[in-house]
Design a protein around this motif. Structure first.
Motif, PDB file in Angstrom:
ATOM      1  N   VAL A  61      41.665  -2.184   4.566  1.00  0.00           N
ATOM      2  CA  VAL A  61      42.572  -1.165   4.049  1.00  0.00           C
ATOM      3  C   VAL A  61      42.317  -0.966   2.560  1.00  0.00           C
ATOM      4  CG1 VAL A  61      44.980  -0.456   3.778  1.00  0.00           C
ATOM      5  CG2 VAL A  61      44.304  -1.858   5.746  1.00  0.00           C
ATOM      6  N   LYS A  62      42.242   0.307   2.155  1.00  0.00           N
ATOM      7  CA  LYS A  62      42.090   0.644   0.747  1.00  0.00           C
ATOM      8  C   LYS A  62      43.180   1.632   0.350  1.00  0.00           C
ATOM      9  CE  LYS A  62      38.330  -1.551  -0.559  1.00  0.00           C
ATOM     10  NZ  LYS A  62      38.361  -2.547  -1.660  1.00  0.00           N
ATOM     11  N   GLY A  63      43.680   1.493  -0.875  1.00  0.00           N
ATOM     12  CA  GLY A  63      44.700   2.406  -1.366  1.00  0.00           C
ATOM     13  C   GLY A  63      44.302   3.012  -2.694  1.00  0.00           C
ATOM     14  N   GLY A  64      45.001   4.076  -3.075  1.00  0.00           N
ATOM     15  CA  GLY A  64      44.739   4.706  -4.359  1.00  0.00           C
ATOM     16  C   GLY A  64      43.690   5.785  -4.285  1.00  0.00           C
ATOM     17  N   ILE A  65      43.279   6.249  -5.471  1.00  0.00           N
ATOM     18  CA  ILE A  65      42.374   7.392  -5.546  1.00  0.00           C
ATOM     19  C   ILE A  65      40.941   7.006  -5.873  1.00  0.00           C
ATOM     20  CG2 ILE A  65      44.272   8.899  -6.231  1.00  0.00           C
ATOM     21  CD1 ILE A  65      43.202   8.752  -9.094  1.00  0.00           C
ATOM     22  N   SER A  66      40.685   5.717  -6.048  1.00  0.00           N
ATOM     23  CA  SER A  66      39.345   5.296  -6.473  1.00  0.00           C
ATOM     24  C   SER A  66      38.273   5.593  -5.437  1.00  0.00           C
ATOM     25  CB  SER A  66      39.338   3.798  -6.802  1.00  0.00           C
ATOM     26  OG  SER A  66      39.654   3.036  -5.646  1.00  0.00           O
ATOM     27  N   THR A  67      38.663   5.730  -4.157  1.00  0.00           N
ATOM     28  CA  THR A  67      37.684   5.982  -3.096  1.00  0.00           C
ATOM     29  C   THR A  67      37.513   7.469  -2.787  1.00  0.00           C
ATOM     30  OG1 THR A  67      39.372   5.773  -1.361  1.00  0.00           O
ATOM     31  CG2 THR A  67      38.211   3.755  -2.014  1.00  0.00           C
ATOM     32  N   PRO A  76      33.470   1.218  -0.308  1.00  0.00           N
ATOM     33  CA  PRO A  76      32.272   0.425  -0.585  1.00  0.00           C
ATOM     34  C   PRO A  76      32.079  -0.688   0.452  1.00  0.00           C
ATOM     35  CG  PRO A  76      33.586   0.726  -2.575  1.00  0.00           C
ATOM     36  CD  PRO A  76      34.430   1.196  -1.427  1.00  0.00           C
ATOM     37  N   VAL A  77      30.828  -0.890   0.855  1.00  0.00           N
ATOM     38  CA  VAL A  77      30.515  -1.944   1.821  1.00  0.00           C
ATOM     39  C   VAL A  77      30.396  -3.290   1.122  1.00  0.00           C
ATOM     40  CG1 VAL A  77      28.774  -2.772   3.448  1.00  0.00           C
ATOM     41  CG2 VAL A  77      29.379  -0.341   3.398  1.00  0.00           C
ATOM     42  N   CYS A  93      37.756   1.047   8.666  1.00  0.00           N
ATOM     43  CA  CYS A  93      38.218   1.235   7.297  1.00  0.00           C
ATOM     44  C   CYS A  93      39.332   2.274   7.321  1.00  0.00           C
ATOM     45  CB  CYS A  93      37.081   1.705   6.395  1.00  0.00           C
ATOM     46  SG  CYS A  93      35.837   0.437   6.055  1.00  0.00           S
ATOM     47  N   VAL A  94      40.459   1.928   6.719  1.00  0.00           N
ATOM     48  CA  VAL A  94      41.593   2.847   6.630  1.00  0.00           C
ATOM     49  C   VAL A  94      41.950   3.021   5.162  1.00  0.00           C
ATOM     50  CG1 VAL A  94      43.997   3.278   7.250  1.00  0.00           C
ATOM     51  CG2 VAL A  94      42.466   2.167   8.897  1.00  0.00           C
ATOM     52  N   VAL A  95      42.071   4.264   4.741  1.00  0.00           N
ATOM     53  CA  VAL A  95      42.408   4.597   3.357  1.00  0.00           C
ATOM     54  C   VAL A  95      43.806   5.196   3.311  1.00  0.00           C
ATOM     55  CG1 VAL A  95      41.840   6.060   1.383  1.00  0.00           C
ATOM     56  CG2 VAL A  95      40.007   4.979   2.705  1.00  0.00           C
ATOM     57  N   HIS A  96      44.598   4.724   2.353  1.00  0.00           N
ATOM     58  CA  HIS A  96      45.935   5.276   2.142  1.00  0.00           C
ATOM     59  C   HIS A  96      45.899   6.153   0.905  1.00  0.00           C
ATOM     60  CE1 HIS A  96      50.255   4.841   0.604  1.00  0.00           C
ATOM     61  NE2 HIS A  96      50.320   5.591   1.682  1.00  0.00           N
ATOM     62  N   ARG A 119      17.002   3.110   9.737  1.00  0.00           N
ATOM     63  CA  ARG A 119      16.316   2.297   8.720  1.00  0.00           C
ATOM     64  C   ARG A 119      16.837   2.586   7.315  1.00  0.00           C
ATOM     65  NH1 ARG A 119      12.590   3.601  12.660  1.00  0.00           N
ATOM     66  NH2 ARG A 119      11.514   1.848  13.622  1.00  0.00           N
ATOM     67  N   LYS A 120      18.152   2.720   7.237  1.00  0.00           N
ATOM     68  CA  LYS A 120      18.805   2.950   5.954  1.00  0.00           C
ATOM     69  C   LYS A 120      19.796   1.830   5.671  1.00  0.00           C
ATOM     70  CE  LYS A 120      18.568   8.012   6.282  1.00  0.00           C
ATOM     71  NZ  LYS A 120      19.372   9.273   6.308  1.00  0.00           N
ATOM     72  N   THR A 121      20.167   1.704   4.423  1.00  0.00           N
ATOM     73  CA  THR A 121      21.196   0.750   4.030  1.00  0.00           C
ATOM     74  C   THR A 121      22.419   1.528   3.578  1.00  0.00           C
ATOM     75  OG1 THR A 121      19.557  -0.882   3.320  1.00  0.00           O
ATOM     76  CG2 THR A 121      21.791  -1.136   2.477  1.00  0.00           C
ATOM     77  N   ALA A 122      23.509   1.395   4.321  1.00  0.00           N
ATOM     78  CA  ALA A 122      24.740   2.109   3.983  1.00  0.00           C
ATOM     79  C   ALA A 122      25.484   1.349   2.890  1.00  0.00           C
ATOM     80  CB  ALA A 122      25.616   2.260   5.222  1.00  0.00           C
ATOM     81  N   LYS A 123      25.677   1.978   1.761  1.00  0.00           N
ATOM     82  CA  LYS A 123      26.379   1.339   0.656  1.00  0.00           C
ATOM     83  C   LYS A 123      27.883   1.609   0.713  1.00  0.00           C
ATOM     84  CE  LYS A 123      22.400   1.535  -2.460  1.00  0.00           C
ATOM     85  NZ  LYS A 123      22.178   0.080  -2.381  1.00  0.00           N
ATOM     86  N   SER A 124      28.287   2.586   1.523  1.00  0.00           N
ATOM     87  CA  SER A 124      29.703   2.885   1.666  1.00  0.00           C
ATOM     88  C   SER A 124      29.964   3.472   3.040  1.00  0.00           C
ATOM     89  CB  SER A 124      30.173   3.858   0.573  1.00  0.00           C
ATOM     90  OG  SER A 124      29.467   5.077   0.651  1.00  0.00           O
ATOM     91  N   ILE A 125      31.221   3.391   3.463  1.00  0.00           N
ATOM     92  CA  ILE A 125      31.666   3.957   4.738  1.00  0.00           C
ATOM     93  C   ILE A 125      32.342   5.293   4.455  1.00  0.00           C
ATOM     94  CG2 ILE A 125      33.135   3.622   6.752  1.00  0.00           C
ATOM     95  CD1 ILE A 125      30.731   1.674   6.486  1.00  0.00           C
ATOM     96  N   VAL A 126      31.879   6.336   5.132  1.00  0.00           N
ATOM     97  CA  VAL A 126      32.423   7.678   4.942  1.00  0.00           C
ATOM     98  C   VAL A 126      33.703   7.821   5.769  1.00  0.00           C
ATOM     99  CG1 VAL A 126      32.006  10.142   5.226  1.00  0.00           C
ATOM    100  CG2 VAL A 126      30.131   8.622   4.525  1.00  0.00           C
TER     101      VAL A 126
END
Length: 255
Positions: A61-67, A76-77, A93-96, A119-126
């Motif tokens: 869980v992530k909160g706020g506007i940083s994402t 971010p992964v 991943c759940v964003v509030h 064959r990619k490295t995901a640095k973040s979850i969309v």
């Protein structure tokens, strides 16, 4: 007196919003101590008609506007990629973000598996803005995840993720691994005249196939796809055992 960081308040609010939504609908939510350090905050077990099911997921869980991004959010992964992709439980991943409408979700496990197939490295979850998690959409969300978990137990969910496809509950999905541990999947949808082949050597790109395309000589193949003999025999068995599922579905017109 020690000051409480704003990030803690925002994080706690986000976790509490997710917990409240799920518990309001009767699902079992367990908070994971130190979740922010280990990559998951909640362990959720889905409930149906008052009965606990066998279906569980982990949630970051992530909160706020940083994402925030223009089209949604990105979580971010960090160093959690291997655990989120290959762990015993799928990770969501759940964003509030109350200013944008509340809660939004994405299947981190699925995205990381797809990235690996490419064959990619995901640095973040969309996390798309369209993937809203709320009272009105929760039943559909739970059913989607329970279908996903059913395919995981059957051992074919990983391959759907790698190929970026969705298996419906009534699809026939058969899995095979050759002598060098290369996986392939035969996928037959109801009433379709062809099946779909998903193959490790084809980077999991879905390939429509029909029985007449299968050849054993001079080289085992199906269409342009070269096979070994065991794969060819396995595919023949798949076609023969699913012929009935390719017949046009019966339609009953209303009286």
């Amino acid at each position: 007196m020690p000051k409480v960081p704003e990030s803690r308040r925002v994080g706690r609010m986000a976790v509490n919003e997710v917990r409240a939504l799920l518990e309001r609908h009767g699902h079992i939510v367990q908070e994971i101590d130190g979740g922010n350090d280990h990559g998951e905050d909640l362990h959720v077990t889905f409930v149906r008609s008052g009965q606990r099911t066998e279906d569980s997921v982990a949630v970051q869980v992530k909160g706020g506007i940083s994402t925030r991004t223009g089209k949604g959010h990105r979580v971010p992964v960090g160093d959690h990629g291997d655990n989120w992709r290959d762990g015993s439980l799928p990770v969501l991943c759940v964003v509030h973000d109350p200013e944008r409408g509340g809660l939004f979700w994405a299947n981190a496990t699925r995205q990381l598996r797809r990235a690996m197939a490419l064959r990619k490295t995901a640095k973040s979850i969309v996390v798309p803005r369209e993937s809203v998690l709320e009272d009105a959409s929760l039943d559909a969300f739970v059913q989607k995840m329970r279908n996903y978990l059913a395919r995981e137990r059957q051992g074919v969910g990983r391959w759907a993720d790698m190929a970026g496809v969705e298996f419906a509950p009534n699809d026939i999905v058969k899995f095979f691994e050759n002598e060098v541990a290369e996986p392939m999947v035969f996928w037959q949808r109801r009433g379709e005249p062809y099946a779909t082949l998903l193959h490790h050597d084809l980077d999991w790109e879905p390939v429509p196939v029909q029985e007449w395309m299968l050849r054993f000589e001079p080289i085992p193949s199906i269409g342009h796809v070269i096979l070994d003999l065991a794969e060819a025999h396995w595919l023949m068995g798949c076609f023969k055992s699913t012929e009935w599922w390719r017949r046009p579905a019966e339609r009953h017109d209303p009286v």
